[in-house]
Motif scaffolding. Structure first.
Motif, PDB file in Angstrom:
ATOM      1  N   GLU A 121       5.415 -12.027   1.232  1.00  0.00           N
ATOM      2  CA  GLU A 121       4.427 -11.545   0.037  1.00  0.00           C
ATOM      3  C   GLU A 121       2.956 -11.558   0.275  1.00  0.00           C
ATOM      4  O   GLU A 121       2.190 -11.452  -0.747  1.00  0.00           O
ATOM      5  CB  GLU A 121       4.821 -12.398  -1.250  1.00  0.00           C
ATOM      6  CG  GLU A 121       6.364 -12.248  -1.613  1.00  0.00           C
ATOM      7  CD  GLU A 121       6.723 -12.632  -3.040  1.00  0.00           C
ATOM      8  OE1 GLU A 121       5.809 -12.757  -3.632  1.00  0.00           O
ATOM      9  OE2 GLU A 121       7.784 -13.162  -2.971  1.00  0.00           O
ATOM     10  N   THR A 122       2.620 -11.721   1.411  1.00  0.00           N
ATOM     11  CA  THR A 122       1.320 -11.530   1.905  1.00  0.00           C
ATOM     12  C   THR A 122       1.122 -10.464   2.877  1.00  0.00           C
ATOM     13  O   THR A 122      -0.341  -9.982   3.108  1.00  0.00           O
ATOM     14  CB  THR A 122       0.527 -12.784   2.451  1.00  0.00           C
ATOM     15  OG1 THR A 122       1.495 -13.052   3.741  1.00  0.00           O
ATOM     16  CG2 THR A 122       0.498 -14.103   1.592  1.00  0.00           C
ATOM     17  N   ASN A 123       1.937  -9.630   3.255  1.00  0.00           N
ATOM     18  CA  ASN A 123       1.998  -8.687   4.231  1.00  0.00           C
ATOM     19  C   ASN A 123       1.975  -7.211   3.652  1.00  0.00           C
ATOM     20  O   ASN A 123       2.833  -6.471   3.591  1.00  0.00           O
ATOM     21  CB  ASN A 123       3.349  -8.495   5.060  1.00  0.00           C
ATOM     22  CG  ASN A 123       2.941  -8.056   6.489  1.00  0.00           C
ATOM     23  OD1 ASN A 123       2.002  -7.031   6.459  1.00  0.00           O
ATOM     24  ND2 ASN A 123       3.714  -8.270   7.575  1.00  0.00           N
ATOM     25  N   VAL A 124       0.705  -6.930   3.459  1.00  0.00           N
ATOM     26  CA  VAL A 124       0.420  -5.710   2.525  1.00  0.00           C
ATOM     27  C   VAL A 124       0.578  -4.725   3.466  1.00  0.00           C
ATOM     28  O   VAL A 124       0.919  -3.599   2.941  1.00  0.00           O
ATOM     29  CB  VAL A 124      -1.063  -5.630   1.918  1.00  0.00           C
ATOM     30  CG1 VAL A 124      -1.658  -4.449   1.279  1.00  0.00           C
ATOM     31  CG2 VAL A 124      -1.425  -6.714   1.197  1.00  0.00           C
ATOM     32  N   GLN A 125       0.076  -4.874   4.759  1.00  0.00           N
ATOM     33  CA  GLN A 125       0.241  -3.682   5.501  1.00  0.00           C
ATOM     34  C   GLN A 125       1.654  -3.272   5.742  1.00  0.00           C
ATOM     35  O   GLN A 125       2.159  -2.072   5.829  1.00  0.00           O
ATOM     36  CB  GLN A 125      -0.443  -3.983   6.807  1.00  0.00           C
ATOM     37  CG  GLN A 125      -0.257  -2.672   7.878  1.00  0.00           C
ATOM     38  CD  GLN A 125      -1.170  -1.535   7.315  1.00  0.00           C
ATOM     39  OE1 GLN A 125      -2.003  -1.524   7.007  1.00  0.00           O
ATOM     40  NE2 GLN A 125      -0.115  -0.187   7.259  1.00  0.00           N
ATOM     41  N   GLN A 126       2.828  -4.288   5.920  1.00  0.00           N
ATOM     42  CA  GLN A 126       4.044  -3.908   5.977  1.00  0.00           C
ATOM     43  C   GLN A 126       4.538  -3.194   4.844  1.00  0.00           C
ATOM     44  O   GLN A 126       5.364  -2.117   4.864  1.00  0.00           O
ATOM     45  CB  GLN A 126       4.851  -5.039   6.211  1.00  0.00           C
ATOM     46  CG  GLN A 126       6.265  -5.067   6.510  1.00  0.00           C
ATOM     47  CD  GLN A 126       7.206  -6.159   6.641  1.00  0.00           C
ATOM     48  OE1 GLN A 126       6.838  -7.264   6.148  1.00  0.00           O
ATOM     49  NE2 GLN A 126       8.334  -5.898   7.246  1.00  0.00           N
TER      50      GLN A 126
END
Length: 324
Positions: A77-82
Protein backbone atom coordinates in the motif's frame (compact mmCIF):
# COMPACT_ATOMS: atom_id res chain seq x y z
CA UNK A 1 -21.58 1.49 24.96
CA UNK A 2 -22.96 2.94 21.76
CA UNK A 3 -22.25 1.12 18.54
CA UNK A 4 -23.07 2.21 15.05
CA UNK A 5 -25.15 -0.26 13.09
CA UNK A 6 -25.14 -0.69 9.38
CA UNK A 7 -27.23 -2.63 6.92
CA UNK A 8 -26.58 -6.33 7.37
CA UNK A 9 -25.51 -8.13 4.22
CA UNK A 10 -26.14 -11.72 3.39
CA UNK A 11 -23.39 -14.25 4.05
CA UNK A 12 -20.84 -14.30 1.27
CA UNK A 13 -18.85 -17.36 2.21
CA UNK A 14 -17.35 -18.38 -1.12
CA UNK A 15 -18.77 -17.00 -4.32
CA UNK A 16 -17.68 -18.51 -7.61
CA UNK A 17 -18.44 -16.21 -10.51
CA UNK A 18 -16.80 -18.04 -13.36
CA UNK A 19 -15.09 -14.79 -14.28
CA UNK A 20 -11.41 -14.99 -15.03
CA UNK A 21 -10.98 -11.38 -14.02
CA UNK A 22 -12.01 -12.09 -10.44
CA UNK A 23 -8.93 -14.24 -9.94
CA UNK A 24 -6.63 -11.73 -11.58
CA UNK A 25 -3.31 -11.49 -9.70
CA UNK A 26 -2.33 -8.15 -8.26
CA UNK A 27 0.06 -7.21 -11.07
CA UNK A 28 -1.95 -8.50 -14.04
CA UNK A 29 -3.81 -6.20 -16.43
CA UNK A 30 -7.56 -5.89 -16.20
CA UNK A 31 -9.59 -8.15 -18.45
CA UNK A 32 -12.73 -6.73 -19.97
CA UNK A 33 -14.93 -8.06 -22.73
CA UNK A 34 -17.23 -11.07 -22.87
CA UNK A 35 -20.30 -9.03 -23.81
CA UNK A 36 -21.24 -8.08 -20.24
CA UNK A 37 -21.06 -4.69 -18.64
CA UNK A 38 -17.48 -4.37 -17.40
CA UNK A 39 -16.42 -2.56 -14.23
CA UNK A 40 -12.73 -2.13 -13.45
CA UNK A 41 -11.85 -2.02 -9.75
CA UNK A 42 -8.43 -0.84 -8.57
CA UNK A 43 -7.85 -1.09 -4.86
CA UNK A 44 -5.12 0.18 -2.53
CA UNK A 45 -3.88 -3.37 -1.93
CA UNK A 46 -4.46 -6.98 -2.84
CA UNK A 47 -2.66 -9.42 -0.55
CA UNK A 48 -4.18 -8.48 2.79
CA UNK A 49 -7.35 -10.29 3.85
CA UNK A 50 -9.16 -6.96 4.13
CA UNK A 51 -8.84 -6.44 0.39
CA UNK A 52 -9.77 -10.04 -0.29
CA UNK A 53 -12.94 -9.41 1.73
CA UNK A 54 -13.65 -6.28 -0.32
CA UNK A 55 -13.11 -8.37 -3.45
CA UNK A 56 -15.49 -10.99 -2.12
CA UNK A 57 -18.22 -8.40 -1.67
CA UNK A 58 -17.56 -7.02 -5.16
CA UNK A 59 -17.86 -10.52 -6.61
CA UNK A 60 -21.14 -11.08 -4.81
CA UNK A 61 -22.58 -7.89 -6.31
CA UNK A 62 -21.17 -8.74 -9.76
CA UNK A 63 -23.02 -12.04 -9.71
CA UNK A 64 -26.21 -10.45 -8.42
CA UNK A 65 -26.22 -7.68 -11.05
CA UNK A 66 -24.82 -9.87 -13.86
CA UNK A 67 -21.77 -7.77 -14.65
CA UNK A 68 -18.11 -8.51 -15.18
CA UNK A 69 -15.47 -7.08 -12.87
CA UNK A 70 -11.72 -7.08 -12.50
CA UNK A 71 -10.15 -6.48 -9.10
CA UNK A 72 -6.53 -5.38 -8.81
CA UNK A 73 -4.29 -3.71 -6.28
CA UNK A 74 -0.59 -3.13 -5.68
CA UNK A 75 1.51 -5.60 -3.71
CA UNK A 76 2.10 -2.99 -1.02
CA UNK A 77 0.00 0.00 0.00
CA UNK A 78 2.97 2.27 -0.58
CA UNK A 79 3.47 1.36 -4.24
CA UNK A 80 1.80 4.30 -5.94
CA UNK A 81 3.45 3.64 -9.30
CA UNK A 82 2.18 0.07 -9.44
CA UNK A 83 -1.34 1.29 -8.74
CA UNK A 84 -0.99 3.90 -11.48
CA UNK A 85 0.09 1.20 -13.93
CA UNK A 86 -2.95 -0.85 -12.98
CA UNK A 87 -5.23 2.15 -13.42
CA UNK A 88 -3.84 2.84 -16.87
CA UNK A 89 -4.20 -0.81 -17.83
CA UNK A 90 -7.79 -0.81 -16.59
CA UNK A 91 -8.67 2.30 -18.59
CA UNK A 92 -7.13 0.74 -21.70
CA UNK A 93 -9.84 -1.94 -21.49
CA UNK A 94 -12.56 0.72 -21.84
CA UNK A 95 -14.62 -0.15 -18.77
CA UNK A 96 -18.17 1.09 -18.43
CA UNK A 97 -17.26 2.25 -14.90
CA UNK A 98 -14.09 2.62 -12.84
CA UNK A 99 -13.86 2.05 -9.09
CA UNK A 100 -10.81 3.31 -7.22
CA UNK A 101 -9.33 3.41 -3.74
CA UNK A 102 -6.49 5.84 -4.32
CA UNK A 103 -3.10 5.56 -2.68
CA UNK A 104 -2.31 9.08 -3.86
CA UNK A 105 -5.20 11.17 -5.16
CA UNK A 106 -2.91 13.69 -6.85
CA UNK A 107 -1.10 10.97 -8.76
CA UNK A 108 -4.43 9.58 -9.97
CA UNK A 109 -5.78 12.92 -11.18
CA UNK A 110 -4.75 12.34 -14.81
CA UNK A 111 -6.59 9.02 -14.97
CA UNK A 112 -9.64 10.58 -13.34
CA UNK A 113 -9.68 13.36 -15.92
CA UNK A 114 -9.38 10.76 -18.66
CA UNK A 115 -12.37 8.88 -17.27
CA UNK A 116 -14.36 12.11 -17.03
CA UNK A 117 -13.55 12.96 -20.63
CA UNK A 118 -14.78 9.55 -21.77
CA UNK A 119 -17.96 9.78 -19.64
CA UNK A 120 -16.87 6.78 -17.57
CA UNK A 121 -18.41 7.09 -14.09
CA UNK A 122 -15.92 6.79 -11.25
CA UNK A 123 -16.86 5.27 -7.89
CA UNK A 124 -14.43 5.81 -5.04
CA UNK A 125 -14.20 3.30 -2.20
CA UNK A 126 -12.45 2.72 1.12
CA UNK A 127 -10.04 5.66 1.41
CA UNK A 128 -11.86 7.39 -1.40
CA UNK A 129 -10.32 9.92 -3.76
CA UNK A 130 -9.59 13.56 -3.00
CA UNK A 131 -11.33 14.81 -6.14
CA UNK A 132 -14.71 16.04 -7.33
CA UNK A 133 -14.77 13.55 -10.20
CA UNK A 134 -16.03 10.42 -8.36
CA UNK A 135 -19.81 10.50 -8.29
CA UNK A 136 -19.96 8.43 -5.10
CA UNK A 137 -17.73 7.08 -2.35
CA UNK A 138 -18.47 3.79 -0.60
CA UNK A 139 -16.51 3.71 2.60
CA UNK A 140 -16.37 3.70 6.33
CA UNK A 141 -16.80 7.14 7.85
CA UNK A 142 -13.20 7.01 9.03
CA UNK A 143 -13.42 10.18 11.10
CA UNK A 144 -16.46 8.91 12.98
CA UNK A 145 -14.88 5.49 13.45
CA UNK A 146 -11.65 7.03 14.74
CA UNK A 147 -13.68 9.18 17.11
CA UNK A 148 -15.24 5.97 18.45
CA UNK A 149 -11.75 4.61 19.12
CA UNK A 150 -10.82 7.88 20.85
CA UNK A 151 -13.95 7.72 22.99
CA UNK A 152 -12.99 4.29 24.29
CA UNK A 153 -9.38 5.37 24.81
CA UNK A 154 -10.58 8.30 26.92
CA UNK A 155 -12.89 6.10 28.98
CA UNK A 156 -10.13 3.56 29.59
CA UNK A 157 -7.68 6.28 30.69
CA UNK A 158 -10.14 8.14 32.88
CA UNK A 159 -9.89 11.14 30.52
CA UNK A 160 -6.28 11.99 31.38
CA UNK A 161 -2.73 11.07 30.49
CA UNK A 162 -0.20 11.18 27.66
CA UNK A 163 -0.76 9.16 24.51
CA UNK A 164 0.87 8.73 21.10
CA UNK A 165 -0.36 7.75 17.65
CA UNK A 166 1.19 5.47 15.03
CA UNK A 167 -0.37 6.44 11.69
CA UNK A 168 -0.29 4.46 8.48
CA UNK A 169 -0.44 7.25 5.89
CA UNK A 170 -0.17 11.01 5.46
CA UNK A 171 -1.43 10.92 1.85
CA UNK A 172 -4.35 8.46 1.76
CA UNK A 173 -7.63 9.98 2.93
CA UNK A 174 -8.27 7.00 5.19
CA UNK A 175 -5.00 7.67 7.00
CA UNK A 176 -5.59 11.36 7.54
CA UNK A 177 -9.23 10.86 8.53
CA UNK A 178 -8.37 8.16 11.07
CA UNK A 179 -5.81 10.49 12.57
CA UNK A 180 -7.97 13.61 12.55
CA UNK A 181 -11.12 11.93 13.83
CA UNK A 182 -9.18 10.57 16.79
CA UNK A 183 -7.33 13.80 17.53
CA UNK A 184 -10.36 16.04 17.14
CA UNK A 185 -12.52 13.93 19.44
CA UNK A 186 -9.96 14.08 22.24
CA UNK A 187 -9.45 17.82 21.86
CA UNK A 188 -13.19 18.40 22.14
CA UNK A 189 -14.07 15.82 24.78
CA UNK A 190 -10.96 14.93 26.77
CA UNK A 191 -8.70 18.00 26.96
CA UNK A 192 -6.64 16.46 29.78
CA UNK A 193 -5.43 13.73 27.41
CA UNK A 194 -2.32 15.03 25.67
CA UNK A 195 -1.19 13.60 22.32
CA UNK A 196 2.55 13.97 22.63
CA UNK A 197 3.58 12.55 19.25
CA UNK A 198 2.27 11.20 15.93
CA UNK A 199 4.55 9.15 13.70
CA UNK A 200 3.85 7.41 10.39
CA UNK A 201 5.06 3.98 9.36
CA UNK A 202 3.20 3.06 6.15
CA UNK A 203 1.12 0.41 7.90
CA UNK A 204 4.21 -1.80 8.03
CA UNK A 205 4.43 -3.84 11.25
CA UNK A 206 8.20 -3.64 11.58
CA UNK A 207 8.30 0.11 10.92
CA UNK A 208 5.37 0.62 13.27
CA UNK A 209 7.13 -1.34 15.98
CA UNK A 210 10.21 0.85 15.63
CA UNK A 211 8.12 4.03 15.67
CA UNK A 212 6.27 2.91 18.79
CA UNK A 213 9.51 2.02 20.55
CA UNK A 214 10.97 5.40 19.66
CA UNK A 215 7.99 7.22 21.17
CA UNK A 216 8.03 5.04 24.30
CA UNK A 217 11.66 5.98 24.83
CA UNK A 218 11.06 9.67 24.19
CA UNK A 219 7.95 9.80 26.38
CA UNK A 220 8.36 7.41 29.34
CA UNK A 221 5.03 8.50 30.87
CA UNK A 222 2.92 7.31 27.96
CA UNK A 223 -0.38 5.87 29.14
CA UNK A 224 -1.79 4.80 25.78
CA UNK A 225 -1.16 4.38 22.07
CA UNK A 226 -3.40 4.23 19.01
CA UNK A 227 -2.62 2.51 15.69
CA UNK A 228 -4.59 3.69 12.65
CA UNK A 229 -4.64 0.35 10.80
CA UNK A 230 -3.84 -3.29 11.47
CA UNK A 231 -0.12 -3.00 10.76
CA UNK A 232 0.22 0.09 12.93
CA UNK A 233 -1.77 -1.42 15.81
CA UNK A 234 0.15 -4.70 15.79
CA UNK A 235 3.39 -2.75 15.60
CA UNK A 236 2.38 -1.04 18.85
CA UNK A 237 1.50 -4.40 20.44
CA UNK A 238 4.88 -5.82 19.40
CA UNK A 239 6.71 -2.78 20.77
CA UNK A 240 4.96 -3.08 24.11
CA UNK A 241 5.84 -6.77 24.37
CA UNK A 242 9.44 -6.24 23.31
CA UNK A 243 10.00 -3.43 25.81
CA UNK A 244 8.40 -5.29 28.70
CA UNK A 245 5.56 -2.80 29.08
CA UNK A 246 2.71 -5.26 28.69
CA UNK A 247 -0.24 -4.10 30.74
CA UNK A 248 1.23 -0.64 31.27
CA UNK A 249 -0.23 1.04 28.19
CA UNK A 250 -3.78 1.12 26.86
CA UNK A 251 -3.69 0.16 23.18
CA UNK A 252 -6.54 0.75 20.77
CA UNK A 253 -6.51 0.03 17.07
CA UNK A 254 -8.31 0.13 13.77
CA UNK A 255 -9.24 -2.72 11.40
CA UNK A 256 -9.14 -6.39 12.22
CA UNK A 257 -6.97 -9.38 11.35
CA UNK A 258 -5.99 -12.48 13.31
CA UNK A 259 -3.06 -10.86 15.12
CA UNK A 260 -5.17 -7.96 16.32
CA UNK A 261 -8.06 -10.24 17.31
CA UNK A 262 -5.66 -12.46 19.26
CA UNK A 263 -4.14 -9.41 20.98
CA UNK A 264 -7.60 -8.33 22.11
CA UNK A 265 -8.53 -11.81 23.32
CA UNK A 266 -5.23 -12.02 25.21
CA UNK A 267 -5.72 -8.62 26.83
CA UNK A 268 -2.73 -7.01 25.08
CA UNK A 269 -5.00 -4.60 23.22
CA UNK A 270 -8.09 -2.97 24.72
CA UNK A 271 -10.10 -3.00 21.51
CA UNK A 272 -10.38 -1.71 17.97
CA UNK A 273 -12.77 -0.45 15.33
CA UNK A 274 -13.63 -2.79 12.49
CA UNK A 275 -14.90 -1.82 9.08
CA UNK A 276 -17.32 -3.73 6.85
CA UNK A 277 -15.08 -4.73 3.92
CA UNK A 278 -17.56 -7.08 2.26
CA UNK A 279 -20.11 -4.28 2.33
CA UNK A 280 -17.59 -1.85 0.83
CA UNK A 281 -17.02 -4.13 -2.16
CA UNK A 282 -20.71 -4.88 -2.61
CA UNK A 283 -21.83 -1.24 -2.41
CA UNK A 284 -19.06 -0.15 -4.79
CA UNK A 285 -20.25 -2.46 -7.55
CA UNK A 286 -23.91 -1.70 -6.81
CA UNK A 287 -23.23 2.03 -7.17
CA UNK A 288 -21.24 1.51 -10.37
CA UNK A 289 -24.11 -0.47 -11.92
CA UNK A 290 -26.59 2.25 -10.99
CA UNK A 291 -24.32 4.95 -12.44
CA UNK A 292 -23.94 3.06 -15.71
CA UNK A 293 -27.74 2.91 -15.96
CA UNK A 294 -27.99 6.63 -15.34
CA UNK A 295 -29.71 6.15 -12.00
CA UNK A 296 -29.19 8.45 -9.05
CA UNK A 297 -26.35 7.43 -6.74
CA UNK A 298 -25.84 8.76 -3.24
CA UNK A 299 -22.70 10.89 -3.03
CA UNK A 300 -21.61 9.23 0.22
CA UNK A 301 -22.38 5.58 0.91
CA UNK A 302 -21.58 4.90 4.56
CA UNK A 303 -20.78 1.21 4.98
CA UNK A 304 -20.58 1.38 8.77
CA UNK A 305 -18.27 0.22 11.56
CA UNK A 306 -18.20 -1.44 14.98
CA UNK A 307 -16.10 -1.10 18.12
CA UNK A 308 -15.05 -4.55 19.33
CA UNK A 309 -13.24 -5.77 22.42
CA UNK A 310 -12.91 -8.99 24.42
CA UNK A 311 -16.46 -8.59 25.76
CA UNK A 312 -18.26 -8.46 22.40
CA UNK A 313 -15.83 -10.01 19.91
CA UNK A 314 -18.03 -13.11 19.62
CA UNK A 315 -21.21 -11.09 18.94
CA UNK A 316 -22.57 -12.42 15.59
CA UNK A 317 -23.00 -8.93 14.12
CA UNK A 318 -19.39 -8.10 14.89
CA UNK A 319 -17.81 -11.50 14.19
CA UNK A 320 -19.23 -11.38 10.65
CA UNK A 321 -17.08 -8.33 9.95
CA UNK A 322 -13.80 -9.39 11.53
CA UNK A 323 -11.47 -10.24 8.67
CA UNK A 324 -8.58 -12.56 9.40
Amino acid sequence: MQRRKFLALASVAAVSLGLAACDTPADAPAAGGGGKTYIAIVSKGFQHQFWQSVKQGAEKAAKEFDVEISFEGPDKETNVQQQMDQLNNAMAKNPQALALAALDSKAAEGVLQDAKGKNIPVIAFDSGVDSDIPIATASTDNKAAAAEAAKHMAELLGNKGEIAVVGHSQTATSGTDRRDGFVDYLKANAPDIKIVDIQYADGDQAKSTDAAKSMMTAYPNLAGMYGTNEGAAIGVVNAVKETGKTGKLVIVGFDSGKAQMDAIKDGLMAGAVTQNPVGIGYETVKAAVAAIKGEKVEKVIDTGFYWYDKDNIADPDIAANLYE
